[in-house]
Design a protein around this motif. Structure first.
Motif, mmCIF file in Angstrom:
data_model
loop_
_atom_site.group_PDB
_atom_site.id
_atom_site.type_symbol
_atom_site.label_atom_id
_atom_site.label_comp_id
_atom_site.label_asym_id
_atom_site.label_seq_id
_atom_site.Cartn_x
_atom_site.Cartn_y
_atom_site.Cartn_z
ATOM 1 N N ASN A 169 0.862 -1.164 -0.085
ATOM 2 C CA ASN A 169 -0.102 0.024 -0.033
ATOM 3 C C ASN A 169 0.914 1.247 -0.069
ATOM 4 N N GLU A 170 1.993 1.042 0.621
ATOM 5 C CA GLU A 170 2.931 2.513 0.500
ATOM 6 C C GLU A 170 3.287 2.711 -0.929
ATOM 7 N N TYR A 171 3.810 1.661 -1.695
ATOM 8 C CA TYR A 171 3.896 1.839 -3.082
ATOM 9 C C TYR A 171 2.579 2.339 -3.730
ATOM 10 N N TRP A 172 1.382 1.755 -3.819
ATOM 11 C CA TRP A 172 0.249 2.165 -4.379
ATOM 12 C C TRP A 172 -0.290 3.484 -3.963
ATOM 13 N N VAL B 99 2.033 6.085 -5.996
ATOM 14 C CA VAL B 99 1.872 6.355 -7.262
ATOM 15 C C VAL B 99 0.247 6.597 -7.489
ATOM 16 N N ALA B 100 -0.577 6.614 -6.415
ATOM 17 C CA ALA B 100 -2.174 7.242 -6.432
ATOM 18 C C ALA B 100 -2.901 6.603 -7.256
#
Length: 101
Positions: free
Chosen positions: A81-84, A87-88
């Protein structure tokens, strides 16, 4: 109550999965109350709210998201979730709820 949510029919199988339909959240809650009143039985079978992206649905302002979703301590390294979030584009925060059984 007007939010449209994904609801799986647990009594049916399609390609080794439960088919889903989209229902207004208030309709799902009405179903659930009736299911309980009828001794955990319904002519609609057992329905289960599954994979609802409440956090990204736009129903909750960004600054309030922590109030509806907290990563369990065992998964506190929430790198996916930190990645997503960065990148929103997506997230893996889901709401699951349904009646007994």
């Amino acid at each position: 109550g007007e939010a449209v949510v994904p609801v799986a029919s647990c009594d049916l199988r399609e390609y080794n999965s439960h088919p889903k339909e989209q229902l207004p959240f208030k309709e799902f809650l009405e179903y659930w109350r009736e299911y309980i009143r009828n001794g955990h039985s319904s002519s609609r079978g057992c329905l289960y709210l599954k994979d609802w992206h409440l956090s990204r649905s736009g129903l909750i302002p960004k600054f309030q998201q922590q109030d509806v979703y907290t990563t369990p301590v065992y998964f506190s390294s929430d790198w996916l979730n930190e990645y997503w979030d960065a990148v929103a584009e997506d997230d893996f925060r889901f709401v699951y709820m349904g009646p007994k059984g």
